[in-house]
Design a protein around this motif. Structure first.
Motif, PDB file in Angstrom:
ATOM      1  N   LYS B 101       0.838  -1.202   0.000  1.00  9.29           N
ATOM      2  CA  LYS B 101       0.000   0.000   0.000  1.00  9.29           C
ATOM      3  C   LYS B 101       0.873   1.253   0.000  1.00  9.29           C
ATOM      4  N   ILE B 102       1.258   1.735  -1.194  1.00  2.00           N
ATOM      5  CA  ILE B 102       2.005   2.987  -1.238  1.00  2.00           C
ATOM      6  C   ILE B 102       1.111   4.079  -1.804  1.00  2.00           C
ATOM      7  N   VAL B 103       1.510   5.317  -1.540  1.00  2.00           N
ATOM      8  CA  VAL B 103       0.675   6.445  -1.999  1.00  2.00           C
ATOM      9  C   VAL B 103       0.698   6.518  -3.521  1.00  2.00           C
ATOM     10  N   GLY B 104      -0.450   6.713  -4.113  1.00  2.00           N
ATOM     11  CA  GLY B 104      -0.548   6.932  -5.555  1.00  2.00           C
ATOM     12  C   GLY B 104      -0.332   5.694  -6.385  1.00  2.00           C
ATOM     13  N   ARG B 105      -0.574   4.508  -5.805  1.00  2.00           N
ATOM     14  CA  ARG B 105      -0.228   3.306  -6.574  1.00  2.00           C
ATOM     15  C   ARG B 105      -1.153   3.105  -7.775  1.00  2.00           C
ATOM     16  N   ASN B 106      -2.369   3.616  -7.692  1.00  2.00           N
ATOM     17  CA  ASN B 106      -3.263   3.472  -8.844  1.00  2.00           C
ATOM     18  C   ASN B 106      -2.761   4.258 -10.049  1.00  2.00           C
ATOM     19  N   ILE B 107      -2.235   5.437  -9.767  1.00  2.00           N
ATOM     20  CA  ILE B 107      -1.679   6.238 -10.858  1.00  2.00           C
ATOM     21  C   ILE B 107      -0.476   5.535 -11.463  1.00  2.00           C
ATOM     22  N   PHE B 108       0.418   5.023 -10.588  1.00  2.00           N
ATOM     23  CA  PHE B 108       1.594   4.307 -11.089  1.00  2.00           C
ATOM     24  C   PHE B 108       1.192   3.128 -11.948  1.00  2.00           C
ATOM     25  N   ARG B 109       0.192   2.404 -11.466  1.00  2.00           N
ATOM     26  CA  ARG B 109      -0.236   1.211 -12.195  1.00  2.00           C
ATOM     27  C   ARG B 109      -0.713   1.570 -13.598  1.00  2.00           C
ATOM     28  N   SER B 110      -1.549   2.591 -13.694  1.00  2.00           N
ATOM     29  CA  SER B 110      -2.067   2.973 -15.017  1.00  2.00           C
ATOM     30  C   SER B 110      -0.933   3.445 -15.919  1.00  2.00           C
ATOM     31  N   LEU B 111      -0.034   4.252 -15.352  1.00  2.00           N
ATOM     32  CA  LEU B 111       1.078   4.760 -16.156  1.00  2.00           C
ATOM     33  C   LEU B 111       1.945   3.616 -16.659  1.00  2.00           C
ATOM     34  N   LEU B 112       2.183   2.649 -15.780  1.00  2.00           N
ATOM     35  CA  LEU B 112       3.061   1.540 -16.133  1.00  2.00           C
ATOM     36  C   LEU B 112       2.508   0.708 -17.286  1.00  2.00           C
ATOM     37  N   LEU B 113       1.199   0.704 -17.422  1.00  2.00           N
ATOM     38  CA  LEU B 113       0.619  -0.134 -18.463  1.00  2.00           C
ATOM     39  C   LEU B 113       0.666   0.503 -19.849  1.00  2.00           C
ATOM     40  N   SER B 114       0.905   1.831 -19.886  1.00  2.00           N
ATOM     41  CA  SER B 114       0.776   2.507 -21.183  1.00  2.00           C
ATOM     42  C   SER B 114       1.695   1.985 -22.290  1.00  2.00           C
ATOM     43  N   PRO B 115       2.973   1.627 -22.022  1.00  2.00           N
ATOM     44  CA  PRO B 115       3.805   1.178 -23.148  1.00  2.00           C
ATOM     45  C   PRO B 115       3.196  -0.004 -23.901  1.00  2.00           C
ATOM     46  N   MET B 116       2.544  -0.880 -23.137  1.00  2.00           N
ATOM     47  CA  MET B 116       1.981  -2.093 -23.715  1.00  2.00           C
ATOM     48  C   MET B 116       0.838  -1.792 -24.675  1.00  2.00           C
ATOM     49  N   MET B 117       0.196  -0.629 -24.477  1.00  2.00           N
ATOM     50  CA  MET B 117      -0.966  -0.306 -25.301  1.00  2.00           C
ATOM     51  C   MET B 117      -0.557   0.160 -26.706  1.00  2.00           C
ATOM     52  N   LEU B 118       0.709   0.549 -26.865  1.00  2.00           N
ATOM     53  CA  LEU B 118       1.133   1.086 -28.153  1.00  2.00           C
ATOM     54  C   LEU B 118       1.407  -0.041 -29.139  1.00  2.00           C
ATOM     55  N   PRO B 119       1.065   0.184 -30.409  1.00  2.00           N
ATOM     56  CA  PRO B 119       1.424  -0.806 -31.420  1.00  2.00           C
ATOM     57  C   PRO B 119       2.950  -0.878 -31.554  1.00  2.00           C
ATOM     58  N   PRO B 120       3.510  -2.069 -31.714  1.00  2.00           N
ATOM     59  CA  PRO B 120       4.970  -2.224 -31.822  1.00  2.00           C
ATOM     60  C   PRO B 120       5.586  -1.339 -32.901  1.00  2.00           C
ATOM     61  N   ILE B 121       4.875  -1.132 -34.005  1.00  2.00           N
ATOM     62  CA  ILE B 121       5.421  -0.302 -35.092  1.00  2.00           C
ATOM     63  C   ILE B 121       5.657   1.128 -34.593  1.00  2.00           C
ATOM     64  N   VAL B 122       4.679   1.632 -33.842  1.00  2.00           N
ATOM     65  CA  VAL B 122       4.803   2.996 -33.329  1.00  2.00           C
ATOM     66  C   VAL B 122       5.995   3.077 -32.380  1.00  2.00           C
ATOM     67  N   VAL B 123       6.096   2.077 -31.507  1.00  2.00           N
ATOM     68  CA  VAL B 123       7.217   2.036 -30.571  1.00  2.00           C
ATOM     69  C   VAL B 123       8.537   2.053 -31.337  1.00  2.00           C
ATOM     70  N   ALA B 124       8.608   1.247 -32.390  1.00  2.00           N
ATOM     71  CA  ALA B 124       9.856   1.156 -33.156  1.00  2.00           C
ATOM     72  C   ALA B 124      10.206   2.499 -33.786  1.00  2.00           C
ATOM     73  N   ILE B 125       9.225   3.150 -34.368  1.00  2.00           N
ATOM     74  CA  ILE B 125       9.506   4.424 -35.039  1.00  2.00           C
ATOM     75  C   ILE B 125       9.942   5.478 -34.017  1.00  2.00           C
ATOM     76  N   ILE B 126       9.269   5.496 -32.857  1.00  2.00           N
ATOM     77  CA  ILE B 126       9.641   6.458 -31.816  1.00  2.00           C
ATOM     78  C   ILE B 126      11.065   6.199 -31.334  1.00  2.00           C
ATOM     79  N   PHE B 127      11.384   4.939 -31.092  1.00  2.00           N
ATOM     80  CA  PHE B 127      12.735   4.637 -30.599  1.00  2.00           C
ATOM     81  C   PHE B 127      13.797   4.916 -31.638  1.00  2.00           C
TER      82      PHE B 127
END
Lengths: 428, 296
Positions: B101-127
């Motif tokens: 139970k740490i402060v703001g864990r719901n925000i961290f959790r949502s933020l942490l999931l965002s990379p997975m939502m991106l299509p791999p092609i987009v990730v590749a072009i950004i990187f």
């Protein structure tokens, strides 16, 4: 009852098969397969216009570059006749034409009381539509013209006392080196070094200007490991030395980025980037960039030709109408219109020299492009070019990355390409 | 009479009738292609030339002699081994951290999931943009600390690690998500008992959390390994297998033979080897899952 059910089901299946077969058998709409980049989309728009003009149903199948090749190859090899008109990149032409997958077009021109392709089309553009190259039968019409050009920073070249476009690599390199050494943060050249097609496309113009050839005339000998090729590759590595770090993985887009940011003085690239370079919103080099044909070394500089050709698959059921469209879309008036609306480079000399176009700044490279196409060379006209290009690309990449010496790269490429040519039956 | 027959017939056979669509799909989309693949791998098939000859195991023999195949195989193994290990470790640490139970864990959790939502092609072009040595953001940042001139995916030595890094960035959240779900479904009683007995934090992890979590860990690893063994998109966009073949993976090599050179037989044979390899690894994990007892 069970019997009735079963026989009803069988009947339904058979009926539906007949139905679908009859749908396939009817002529249907006029279908164009094209790539989903500007030059392909402009042809799609032209087809829609043509459909309204002739009051016929049309359909466009758009696909990304690599995908389009797969679609066309599957359709052509199986003779399904899904497409009536295909737009194809010129390196695909040999493998399509040699298998009799395309419709010979001279008879259609004769029906129109024309002898064949108009002499208005640039000779080099006509040559790649024939199989065998330049001399054989006509299987396509050049639709979109393209050939690499030498892009250079006129302002910087003038600063180092070169006021005309560099005619030779030697004099160009001298200035490029000075720019690299004296201009802070500007590289002399930016090299497209990504393994595969990119690095090969970048190397070919240099390869040719050093008078190297990949094969002898009838493709029975591989000429990669030659002194001329070694000179070319050595110079290519020198170009890499004055390129930004990381050029080993650059593709055309990174080249454009370096040029747009004013971080590189020269490059070899396709004319498709000209509108971006001339756009003040994206470019820091508006008015500073100039275009020239590929400089010469021991031979006249030649760029790689990269046309889009329009052809009719042998399996098409709408050949007359398909030809009608191609003839209409490649006319001088239409090419001019496509150039104005979409920036499509034409293939007709008269459009390149059109006074109205030349008066506009976005077409100021047309005289250079016309010259570049007229001096261009096609990629070797062999049916297994994809494989040869891939193999050659691996060894070029190794040389550019400094993994092996240029000589070692050429020796290895020579050996492997020979094997591929044997497998394909060119070397007996 | 007839009506009775129908109802009797349907009562007996309706269940078969109802699975017909599923079976049909399975046969058409899975079983037929698999059988075709076995047959194709024993032929030399080239769509361009129309060649179609039975050659027995010739394709496989050639594959074993093919230096480019072994290079791709090696790269795939390194990519999978290193990538999945790091993803797992990071994912586990994050999951343990964010299940407390740490402060703001719901925000961290949502933020942490965002990379997975991106299509791999987009990730590749950004990187690809991030990695540009000259004005990419990473090198700019490292420059602030006096570290300069890393070539990332452009150098033979750093190309594969750079691509693995992209994969880690994108897929650690997946590990994290599954492990977090596992952690939250664990029973509380053993923990309370352990605390009463005076167990240390590490002991609790070693003797309670880890054994209880094992089935979830195995599933997470299995999914990621199967997925990474056929890595394609990022590499295709970012390096095309280069420089000097340093990042060519099996999928890329198979694609080249199948769709660029049209050696369908050869490509199928390689796909088949990749399949067998994947099945062996998966079986190893599944057996692990079956034999390990959660509670002693």
């Amino acid at each position: 009852m069970k019997r009735y059910l079963l026989s009803t089901m069988i009947l339904v299946v058979i009926l539906s098969m007949f139905l679908s077969a009859s749908v396939l058998a009817s002529n249907g709409p006029l279908v164009l397969a094209t790539n989903n980049a500007p030059e392909g989309k402009s042809m799609a728009k032209a087809l829609e216009e043509f459909g309204k003009l002739k009051n016929i149903e049309v359909e466009v199948v758009e696909a990304p570059y690599a995908n389009l090749f797969e679609k066309e190859l599957l359709d052509l090899s199986k003779g399904t006749g899904l497409y009536d008109i295909i737009l194809l990149d010129d390196p695909w032409f040999t493998q399509f034409a040699e298998n009799d997958w395309l419709t010979e077009l001279t008879t259609y021109f004769l029906e129109k009381k024309e002898a064949g392709l108009s002499a208005d089309f640039i000779d080099k553009s006509q040559a790649i539509c024939r199989y065998p190259y330049a001399k054989g039968l006509l299987y396509a019409v050049p639709a979109v013209g393209n050939a690499q050009m030498f892009f250079y920073r006129k302002d910087l070249f003038e600063k180092y006392n070169m006021f005309a476009a560099p005619a030779t690599w030697e004099e160009a390199y001298e200035v490029m080196l000075k720019i690299k050494e004296n201009e802070d943060g500007v590289f002399g050249y930016v090299l497209r070094g990504q393994q595969g097609n990119p690095v090969v496309a970048q190397f070919m113009p240099i390869f040719w200007s050093f008078n190297a050839k990949m094969f002898n005339e009838d493709k029975t000998e591989v000429w990669i490991d030659t002194p001329e090729a070694l000179n070319a590759l050595n110079f290519f590595i020198e170009l890499k030395e004055i390129s930004p770090p990381g050029a080993e993985s650059f593709n055309a887009q990174q080249l454009a980025t370096y040029m747009l940011q004013g971080k590189a003085a020269t490059t070899i690239n396709w004319p498709a980037f000209v509108p971006t370079f001339e756009d003040p919103k994206q470019s820091k080099i508006v008015g500073k960039i100039a275009y020239a044909p590929i400089p010469s070394a021991v031979a006249v500089g030649a760029s790689e030709i990269g046309h889009w050709l329009a052809a009719i698959p042998a399996g098409s059921k709408n050949k007359d109408m398909a030809f009608e469209f191609i003839h209409w879309a490649t006319s001088a008036e239409k090419q001019k219109e496509l150039a104005l609306k979409w920036g499509n480079p034409p293939t007709r000399k008269s459009v390149f020299q059109d006074p109205e176009l030349l008066a506009m700044s976005e077409f100021r490279h047309y005289p250079v492009l016309l010259q570049a196409i007229s001096n261009s060379k096609p990629r070797p006209r062999i049916s297994n070019w994809n494989e040869v290009e891939n193999t050659f690309g691996i060894h070029l990449s190794k040389a550019v990355a400094g993994q092996v010496s240029p000589k070692e790269a050429l020796v290895a490429a020579q050996k492997e390409v020979e094997k591929l040519m044997e497998k394909a039956g060119y070397i007996k | 009479m007839q009506v009775g027959n129908i109802s009797k017939w349907s009562e007996k056979n309706l269940k078969y009738l109802l699975i017909v669509p599923t079976v049909f799909l399975l046969v058409a989309l899975t079983i037929y292609p698999l059988i075709y693949a076995v047959i194709a791998s024993l032929h030399v098939i080239n769509i361009r030339t129309g060649e179609n000859v039975f050659v027995g195991f010739q394709n496989f023999i050639e594959i074993f002699k093919d230096q480019y195949f072994w290079n791709a195989f090696k790269n795939t193994i390194v990519f999978t081994g290193v990538g999945v290990t790091i993803e797992f470790t990071l994912g586990l640490i994050l999951a343990l951290f964010l299940s407390s139970k740490i402060v703001g864990r719901n925000i961290f959790r949502s933020l942490l999931l965002s990379p997975m939502m991106l299509p791999p092609i987009v990730v590749a072009i950004i990187f690809k943009i991030i990695y540009i040595p000259e004005f990419g953001v990473i090198n700019w940042f490292l420059g602030l600390f006096g570290i300069r001139g890393i070539l990332w995916e452009a150098s033979v030595h750093t190309a594969l690690p750079s691509l693995i890094l992209v994969d880690i960035w994108e897929w650690t959240p997946f590990m994290f998500l599954i492990l977090l779900a596992g952690l939250q479904s664990l029973p509380l009683d053993p923990y309370e008992a352990a605390v009463v007995d005076g167990a240390s934090g590490f002991q609790i992890f070693r003797y309670i959390t880890f054994p209880l979590l094992k089935p979830v860990i195995v599933i997470a690893l299995l999914l990621r390994i199967m997925d990474t063994l056929r890595i394609f998109d990022q590499i295709f966009i970012m390096t095309g297998g280069g420089p000097a073949n340093a990042t060519e993976t099996l999928s890329l090599y198979i694609y080249r033979h199948g769709f660029r050179f049209y050696n369908i037989g050869y490509a199928t044979a390689m796909s088949f080897l990749l399949l067998i390899f994947t099945v062996i690894i998966s079986n190893f994990f599944i057996r692990f899952l079956k034999t390990e007892k959660v509670f002693e």
